[in-house]
Design an enzyme around this catalytic site. Structure first.
Site, PDB file in Angstrom:
ATOM      1  N   LYS A 137       1.613   3.966  -3.089  1.00 47.49           N
ATOM      2  CA  LYS A 137       1.205   5.361  -2.890  1.00 47.49           C
ATOM      3  C   LYS A 137       2.403   6.299  -3.043  1.00 47.49           C
ATOM      4  CE  LYS A 137      -2.338   6.883  -1.764  1.00 47.49           C
ATOM      5  NZ  LYS A 137      -3.474   7.401  -2.575  1.00 47.49           N
ATOM      6  N   TYR A 149       0.820  -1.214   0.000  1.00 51.35           N
ATOM      7  CA  TYR A 149       0.000   0.000   0.000  1.00 51.35           C
ATOM      8  C   TYR A 149       0.852   1.261   0.000  1.00 51.35           C
ATOM      9  CZ  TYR A 149      -2.881   3.707   2.133  1.00 51.35           C
ATOM     10  OH  TYR A 149      -3.499   4.892   2.427  1.00 51.35           O
TER      11      TYR A 149
END
Length: 490
Positions: free
Chosen positions: A241, A237
């Site tokens: 990002k 994640y």
């Protein structure tokens, strides 16, 4: 930084919002409609195959939520007509070129009308499939930027990231942009195109081997974690990002760009009403797991800071940042959290949970109140492994022996316990960096934004996002935990 009226700024603006069914996006949409009903239009990008299914998702997953109760009451006579006039559902997918918008007339209208693009689309699973996370969090950010550049009236792009792109840094973490190819462990060779190639090659290998869907999913999850750790990030994640931020900074050209990095987002503090939350958030699953009597230990430094910020404060900071930077060529980072100005510690959260569930016990499926008490604190991974060995692994070994002696009679029980233990160990591995997190997030830029709001006068109370005003005991005891119990675990 000078700031005029934020409400006036929003008047007659057209805003494209991606990830429109997400938690923050819903609060953002409701806040805009209620604060400035004369906003021109909100184009809401929803993952859907056609307009009909996008419209259904809009009604079922956005405006049908209790979050819109206050606005619905305020516009009792014309709520439906007001919403249909102001909100345009857009079927699409940010992992595709042109955001997957196939309706050419709608696409042209957006390019002609949109003033501001707000990118809230993301997959937040720590161990998401690498192809999915890369497509949404990294390449999706580039697709949003490309689309924004085609909007002839564009005034800025606001991209919502996460403060935890910082990885496992300790100390004061500054509001600094990433440079293209930068890594957290000092290694060289982070190339986003290469990451895409590695992902596609692995997918092709799996398909040529005839791997099952489950095997492909597991392999792509493992690949994401492997690639993240290779470059210094703890999970897929935050790695994807961070790469999304890199692409935006590298390719933005003269487009005003604001990257907003919230910390752990919790339920609403005040607006539209206190305690609204949706989806299982990390601190909520721990709190309610404890209330249900399922959480018997805490792993981590009990005196470390957990950086929490209410969702409506995040949304207010987004709206203020839009007004402050429209038409101002820039790349600015805002970290929105509480760890510097009003820190709360895990020990306080445990105390709040103990007191709340003692006074308001969870009623189990048998109609009995669950009694809670102090949990066992495990301050190191070694103590966790010893705890697991004594409490569960010995039991598992014994069950395996008995199962063999009784001709697999207890096979189902053994399999179920083994599955639960493996799930817990994987979960701990994913969350370990945050249970022992030693960083605090600098918010100097965000404080300047708050100062600009205060200096502007009357709207400071309307667009509040200063965590110093939060009494954490009151918030958790009377707002957040009751909200999580009501909306998430009811």
């Amino acid at each position: 930084m000078e700031l005029g009226s934020i409400v006036e700024f929003l008047e007659n603006k057209s805003i494209l919002v991606t990830g429109a069914t997400g938690f923050l996006a819903k609060i953002f949409v409701e806040r805009i409609l209620r604060t400035q009903p004369n906003v021109k239009k909100l184009f809401l990008l929803l993952r859907a195959g056609d307009t009909k299914s996008a419209t259904q998702r809009l009604h079922n997953e956005v405006i049908g939520k209790e979050l819109f109760r206050v606005l619905r009451e305020k516009r009792a006579s014309n709520f439906n007509s007001f919403v249909s006039k102001k909100l345009t559902p857009v079927p699409g997918d940010i992992s595709c070129d042109n955001l997957g918008v196939t309706d050419s007339n709608l696409r042209e209208e957006m390019w002609r009308e949109v003033d501001i693009v707000v990118n809230l689309a993301a997959t937040t699973n720590f161990d998401e499939r690498y192809d999915v996370a890369l497509g949404i969090n990294t390449l999706g950010a580039r697709h949003v930027l490309d689309f924004a550049k085609k909007c002839v009236k564009i005034k800025m792009l606001l991209h919502v990231s996460t403060a935890y792109v910082a990885g496992e840094q300790s100390g004061l973490i500054l509001e600094q942009p990433f440079q293209m190819g930068e890594t957290l462990n000092g290694t060289f060779g982070l190339d986003i195109e290469e990451e895409k190639r590695v992902m596609e090659e692995r997918l092709d290998e799996l398909q040529s081997e005839g791997a099952t869907r489950e095997a492909v999913t597991l392999a792509m999850k493992d690949l994401g974690i492997q690639r993240a750790k290779m470059h210094g990030w703890p999970n897929t994640y935050v790695f994807t990002k961070a790469m999304g931020e890199m692409l935006l900074g590298h390719l933005k050209e003269n487009l005003p760009l604001v990257i907003l990095r919230p910390t752990i987002i919790s339920s609403t503090y005040k607006e539209p009403f206190p305690g609204w939350v949706e989806g299982i958030r990390t601190i909520d699953s721990f709190a309610v797991g404890y209330g249900k009597g399922q959480l018997t230990f805490f792993l981590g430094d009990i005196e470390s800071i957990i950086d929490v910020i209410p969702a409506d404060m995040v949304v207010n900071s987004m709206i203020v940042a839009m007004a402050a930077h429209a038409n101002q060529p820039c790349e600015v980072i805002y970290q929105v959290g509480s760890s510097v100005t009003n820190p709360v510690r895990y020990s306080s959260l445990h105390d709040f949970g103990l007191r709340y569930f003692t006074k308001n016990p969870w009623i189990n499926k048998d109609g009995k109140a669950v009694k809670v008490g102090k949990v066992t604190v495990l301050s190191t991974m070694d103590s966790f492994h010893r705890y697991m060995a004594l409490r569960y692994l010995l039991l598992l070994k014994g069950l395996q022996f008995v199962n063999t002696a009784f001709c697999q009679y207890f096979r189902g029980t053994y399999t179920d316990l083994n599955r639960r233990i493996k799930f817990l160990l994987r979960l701990i591995e994913l969350y370990k960096p945050y249970l022992f997190f030693k960083g605090v997030f600098d918010d100097m830029n965000t404080e300047k934004l708050r100062m600009a709001v205060r200096a502007s006068g009357a709207e400071a109370d309307l667009f509040y996002f200063d965590p110093k005003c939060i009494d954490w005991e009151d918030y958790f005891m009377n707002i957040h935990i009751p909200g999580a119990v009501k909306y998430v675990f009811k």
